[in-house]
Design a protein around this motif. Structure first.
Motif, PDB file in Angstrom:
ATOM      1  N   VAL A 119      -1.020 -11.675  -5.739  1.00  0.00           N
ATOM      2  CA  VAL A 119      -2.054 -12.164  -4.830  1.00  0.00           C
ATOM      3  C   VAL A 119      -3.419 -12.114  -5.504  1.00  0.00           C
ATOM      4  O   VAL A 119      -4.217 -13.068  -5.406  1.00  0.00           O
ATOM      5  CB  VAL A 119      -2.055 -11.342  -3.532  1.00  0.00           C
ATOM      6  N   ALA A 120      -3.716 -11.022  -6.193  1.00  0.00           N
ATOM      7  CA  ALA A 120      -5.016 -10.901  -6.854  1.00  0.00           C
ATOM      8  C   ALA A 120      -5.212 -12.014  -7.876  1.00  0.00           C
ATOM      9  O   ALA A 120      -6.292 -12.632  -7.953  1.00  0.00           O
ATOM     10  CB  ALA A 120      -5.132  -9.538  -7.526  1.00  0.00           C
ATOM     11  N   GLU A 121      -4.164 -12.314  -8.638  1.00  0.00           N
ATOM     12  CA  GLU A 121      -4.287 -13.339  -9.673  1.00  0.00           C
ATOM     13  C   GLU A 121      -4.343 -14.736  -9.067  1.00  0.00           C
ATOM     14  O   GLU A 121      -5.129 -15.582  -9.497  1.00  0.00           O
ATOM     15  CB  GLU A 121      -3.121 -13.228 -10.650  1.00  0.00           C
ATOM     16  N   TRP A 122      -3.512 -14.994  -8.063  1.00  0.00           N
ATOM     17  CA  TRP A 122      -3.495 -16.319  -7.432  1.00  0.00           C
ATOM     18  C   TRP A 122      -4.836 -16.610  -6.766  1.00  0.00           C
ATOM     19  O   TRP A 122      -5.382 -17.702  -6.878  1.00  0.00           O
ATOM     20  CB  TRP A 122      -2.368 -16.387  -6.415  1.00  0.00           C
ATOM     21  N   THR A 123      -5.373 -15.616  -6.083  1.00  0.00           N
ATOM     22  CA  THR A 123      -6.667 -15.792  -5.413  1.00  0.00           C
ATOM     23  C   THR A 123      -7.778 -16.010  -6.439  1.00  0.00           C
ATOM     24  O   THR A 123      -8.667 -16.857  -6.234  1.00  0.00           O
ATOM     25  CB  THR A 123      -6.981 -14.573  -4.538  1.00  0.00           C
ATOM     26  N   ARG A 124      -7.728 -15.257  -7.518  1.00  0.00           N
ATOM     27  CA  ARG A 124      -8.759 -15.401  -8.556  1.00  0.00           C
ATOM     28  C   ARG A 124      -8.757 -16.799  -9.152  1.00  0.00           C
ATOM     29  O   ARG A 124      -9.813 -17.375  -9.431  1.00  0.00           O
ATOM     30  CB  ARG A 124      -8.524 -14.378  -9.676  1.00  0.00           C
ATOM     31  N   ARG A 125      -7.582 -17.388  -9.292  1.00  0.00           N
ATOM     32  CA  ARG A 125      -7.480 -18.685  -9.959  1.00  0.00           C
ATOM     33  C   ARG A 125      -7.616 -19.868  -8.998  1.00  0.00           C
ATOM     34  O   ARG A 125      -7.951 -20.968  -9.431  1.00  0.00           O
ATOM     35  CB  ARG A 125      -6.149 -18.789 -10.723  1.00  0.00           C
ATOM     36  N   THR A 126      -7.293 -19.658  -7.724  1.00  0.00           N
ATOM     37  CA  THR A 126      -7.311 -20.784  -6.771  1.00  0.00           C
ATOM     38  C   THR A 126      -8.414 -20.662  -5.728  1.00  0.00           C
ATOM     39  O   THR A 126      -8.780 -21.668  -5.112  1.00  0.00           O
ATOM     40  CB  THR A 126      -5.973 -20.888  -6.030  1.00  0.00           C
ATOM     41  N   GLY A 127      -8.897 -19.475  -5.498  1.00  0.00           N
ATOM     42  CA  GLY A 127      -9.855 -19.249  -4.419  1.00  0.00           C
ATOM     43  C   GLY A 127      -9.210 -19.083  -3.065  1.00  0.00           C
ATOM     44  O   GLY A 127      -9.898 -18.821  -2.068  1.00  0.00           O
ATOM     45  N   ALA A 128      -7.875 -19.232  -2.970  1.00  0.00           N
ATOM     46  CA  ALA A 128      -7.169 -19.083  -1.695  1.00  0.00           C
ATOM     47  C   ALA A 128      -6.972 -17.597  -1.401  1.00  0.00           C
ATOM     48  O   ALA A 128      -6.314 -16.896  -2.182  1.00  0.00           O
ATOM     49  CB  ALA A 128      -5.818 -19.787  -1.752  1.00  0.00           C
ATOM     50  N   PRO A 129      -7.511 -17.090  -0.307  1.00  0.00           N
ATOM     51  CA  PRO A 129      -7.385 -15.654  -0.023  1.00  0.00           C
ATOM     52  C   PRO A 129      -5.967 -15.284   0.401  1.00  0.00           C
ATOM     53  O   PRO A 129      -5.306 -16.020   1.141  1.00  0.00           O
ATOM     54  CB  PRO A 129      -8.369 -15.442   1.125  1.00  0.00           C
ATOM     55  N   GLY A 130      -5.507 -14.153  -0.099  1.00  0.00           N
ATOM     56  CA  GLY A 130      -4.212 -13.638   0.313  1.00  0.00           C
ATOM     57  C   GLY A 130      -4.350 -12.719   1.502  1.00  0.00           C
ATOM     58  O   GLY A 130      -5.063 -11.715   1.450  1.00  0.00           O
ATOM     59  N   LYS A 131      -3.698 -13.073   2.599  1.00  0.00           N
ATOM     60  CA  LYS A 131      -3.817 -12.298   3.837  1.00  0.00           C
ATOM     61  C   LYS A 131      -2.519 -11.530   4.084  1.00  0.00           C
ATOM     62  O   LYS A 131      -1.452 -12.138   4.163  1.00  0.00           O
ATOM     63  CB  LYS A 131      -4.085 -13.239   5.018  1.00  0.00           C
ATOM     64  N   PRO A 132      -2.592 -10.204   4.183  1.00  0.00           N
ATOM     65  CA  PRO A 132      -1.366  -9.444   4.465  1.00  0.00           C
ATOM     66  C   PRO A 132      -0.817  -9.797   5.839  1.00  0.00           C
ATOM     67  O   PRO A 132      -1.538  -9.742   6.834  1.00  0.00           O
ATOM     68  CB  PRO A 132      -1.817  -7.984   4.390  1.00  0.00           C
ATOM     69  N   ARG A 133       0.447 -10.201   5.879  1.00  0.00           N
ATOM     70  CA  ARG A 133       1.070 -10.572   7.155  1.00  0.00           C
ATOM     71  C   ARG A 133       1.961  -9.448   7.684  1.00  0.00           C
ATOM     72  O   ARG A 133       1.997  -9.179   8.879  1.00  0.00           O
ATOM     73  CB  ARG A 133       1.897 -11.848   6.996  1.00  0.00           C
ATOM     74  N   GLU A 134       2.685  -8.793   6.773  1.00  0.00           N
ATOM     75  CA  GLU A 134       3.579  -7.716   7.225  1.00  0.00           C
ATOM     76  C   GLU A 134       3.856  -6.775   6.069  1.00  0.00           C
ATOM     77  O   GLU A 134       4.075  -7.208   4.935  1.00  0.00           O
ATOM     78  CB  GLU A 134       4.893  -8.287   7.753  1.00  0.00           C
ATOM     79  N   LEU A 135       3.840  -5.490   6.359  1.00  0.00           N
ATOM     80  CA  LEU A 135       4.273  -4.472   5.414  1.00  0.00           C
ATOM     81  C   LEU A 135       5.634  -3.980   5.881  1.00  0.00           C
ATOM     82  O   LEU A 135       5.806  -3.614   7.051  1.00  0.00           O
ATOM     83  CB  LEU A 135       3.270  -3.315   5.353  1.00  0.00           C
ATOM     84  N   GLN A 136       6.596  -4.000   4.972  1.00  0.00           N
ATOM     85  CA  GLN A 136       7.967  -3.661   5.326  1.00  0.00           C
ATOM     86  C   GLN A 136       8.437  -2.464   4.500  1.00  0.00           C
ATOM     87  O   GLN A 136       7.885  -2.165   3.436  1.00  0.00           O
ATOM     88  CB  GLN A 136       8.898  -4.853   5.059  1.00  0.00           C
ATOM     89  N   ARG A 137       9.460  -1.815   5.002  1.00  0.00           N
ATOM     90  CA  ARG A 137      10.118  -0.758   4.226  1.00  0.00           C
ATOM     91  C   ARG A 137      11.597  -1.080   4.129  1.00  0.00           C
ATOM     92  O   ARG A 137      12.246  -1.412   5.131  1.00  0.00           O
ATOM     93  CB  ARG A 137       9.899   0.603   4.859  1.00  0.00           C
ATOM     94  N   LEU A 138      12.118  -1.023   2.917  1.00  0.00           N
ATOM     95  CA  LEU A 138      13.549  -1.202   2.684  1.00  0.00           C
ATOM     96  C   LEU A 138      14.220   0.161   2.780  1.00  0.00           C
ATOM     97  O   LEU A 138      13.789   1.116   2.123  1.00  0.00           O
ATOM     98  CB  LEU A 138      13.785  -1.821   1.303  1.00  0.00           C
ATOM     99  N   TYR A 139      15.258   0.232   3.598  1.00  0.00           N
ATOM    100  CA  TYR A 139      16.026   1.467   3.777  1.00  0.00           C
ATOM    101  C   TYR A 139      17.461   1.263   3.292  1.00  0.00           C
ATOM    102  O   TYR A 139      18.018   0.168   3.390  1.00  0.00           O
ATOM    103  CB  TYR A 139      16.082   1.857   5.249  1.00  0.00           C
ATOM    104  N   ARG A 140      18.054   2.371   2.828  1.00  0.00           N
ATOM    105  CA  ARG A 140      19.473   2.404   2.467  1.00  0.00           C
ATOM    106  C   ARG A 140      20.154   3.480   3.322  1.00  0.00           C
ATOM    107  O   ARG A 140      19.612   4.569   3.518  1.00  0.00           O
ATOM    108  CB  ARG A 140      19.643   2.741   0.992  1.00  0.00           C
ATOM    109  N   LEU A 141      21.361   3.170   3.798  1.00  0.00           N
ATOM    110  CA  LEU A 141      22.110   4.148   4.581  1.00  0.00           C
ATOM    111  C   LEU A 141      22.585   5.271   3.675  1.00  0.00           C
ATOM    112  O   LEU A 141      23.244   5.029   2.656  1.00  0.00           O
ATOM    113  CB  LEU A 141      23.298   3.474   5.264  1.00  0.00           C
TER     114      LEU A 141
END
Length: 293
Positions: A119-141
């Motif tokens: 996101v940092a690199e894409w935004t730096r090169r395009t000017g398109a801001p990266g907006k966090p939509r969801e933070l997830q956690r992967l779990y294992r049984l």
């Protein structure tokens, strides 16, 4: 740029068989971290390239100078780009390649560090801001611990007579999660019914009250999801009971790893899955790119 990175290169294709022929061993090397990539490509092989939307899928492999695979990329528009773990330098190189190709990227889903670097690199090169939509956690049984006491009722595999219910509940899950994309609920229901990939919890009188899905087994791993209970029936233990049951059935069928994702903003679901035996593996982040200001 290090010599190792200079000797690495991205190779792209729209052919899922070509992608898996070259990158399958890498993906199977960490079935837990690569669960999405493994299950999505398996569905594309079974259901065809339009399984997730009208636009064709796009795949990529980052190969080292010795020909070994270091990372993989999966894009099924209109969903976000999905990438396996990258260093910051590799994320930068990927952004450069995608921009050079003119490949559109509306968002990225990856482990948190990789997503943030891209996101940092894409935004730096395009000017398109990266907006966090969801933070997830992967779990294992780890060790299954069914709810005790369990709610009234029992689990059963969904049947063709439950198709309309599965469609309504899948739409409800998508709405609750704020998801959007090209996958239709009827197609999802039909595919899950084709291999027994949806389980219902029903009360003693046979009324369905909750559901849990299960992906196809690929490379020894399966992933639970979606889990859905209608709003008016929540808080009664149905989701925990049906999740424990599909987890048990996956283990009984020979799965080496049973996985699931949760939204970190939902403490109820995170607490529930930990109580029945799931343990954290890694944190994921989903970002969407906004319009250039």
């Amino acid at each position: 740029m290090t010599a190792q990175l200079r000797s690495a290169s991205w190779h792209f294709t729209d052919d899922v068989d070509e992608h898996l022929d070259r990158g399958g061993d890498f993906l199977r090397s960490r079935p837990d971290l690569h669960t999405v990539h493994l299950t999505v490509t398996a569905q594309l092989r079974l259901r065809g390239p339009r399984a997730y939307g009208d636009d064709p899928p796009f795949f990529g492999l980052l190969t080292r100078g010795d020909g070994g695979v270091a990372a993989a990329l999966l894009h099924t528009p209109p969903y976000a780009l999905n990438v396996t773990r990258l260093t910051a330098a590799e994320a930068e190189a990927l952004a450069v390649r995608l921009l050079a190709l003119g490949h559109p990227v509306s968002g990225i889903c990856a482990d948190a560090a990789t997503a943030e670097a891209f996101v940092a690199e894409w935004t730096r090169r395009t000017g398109a801001p990266g907006k966090p939509r969801e933070l997830q956690r992967l779990y294992r049984l780890a060790e299954l611990t069914p709810p005790d006491p369990a709610p009234e009722g029992r689990a059963r595999m969904a049947a063709s007579s439950d198709r309309d219910l599965l469609i309504r509940w899948y739409d409800g899950f998508v709405a609750d999660a704020g998801l959007h994309g090209g996958r239709d609920a009827a197609g999802w229901a039909d595919f899950r019914l084709s291999y027994g990939g949806a389980t219902l919890w029903e009360t003693a009188d046979g009324t369905p009250v909750s559901m849990a899905g299960l992906t196809l087994a690929v490379a020894g791993q399966v992933r639970v999801g979606p889990v859905y209970t209608p709003p008016e029936l929540r808080g009664r233990g149905y989701a925990g009971a049906v999740t424990a049951e599909v987890s048990r059935s996956a283990l009984a069928a020979g799965a080496a790893e049973v996985l699931l994702f949760t939204d970190l903003a939902n403490p109820t679901s995170n607490g529930l899955y930990q109580r029945i035996g799931y343990r954290a593996v890694a944190d994921w982040a989903l970002y969407e790119f906004g319009a250039v200001s």
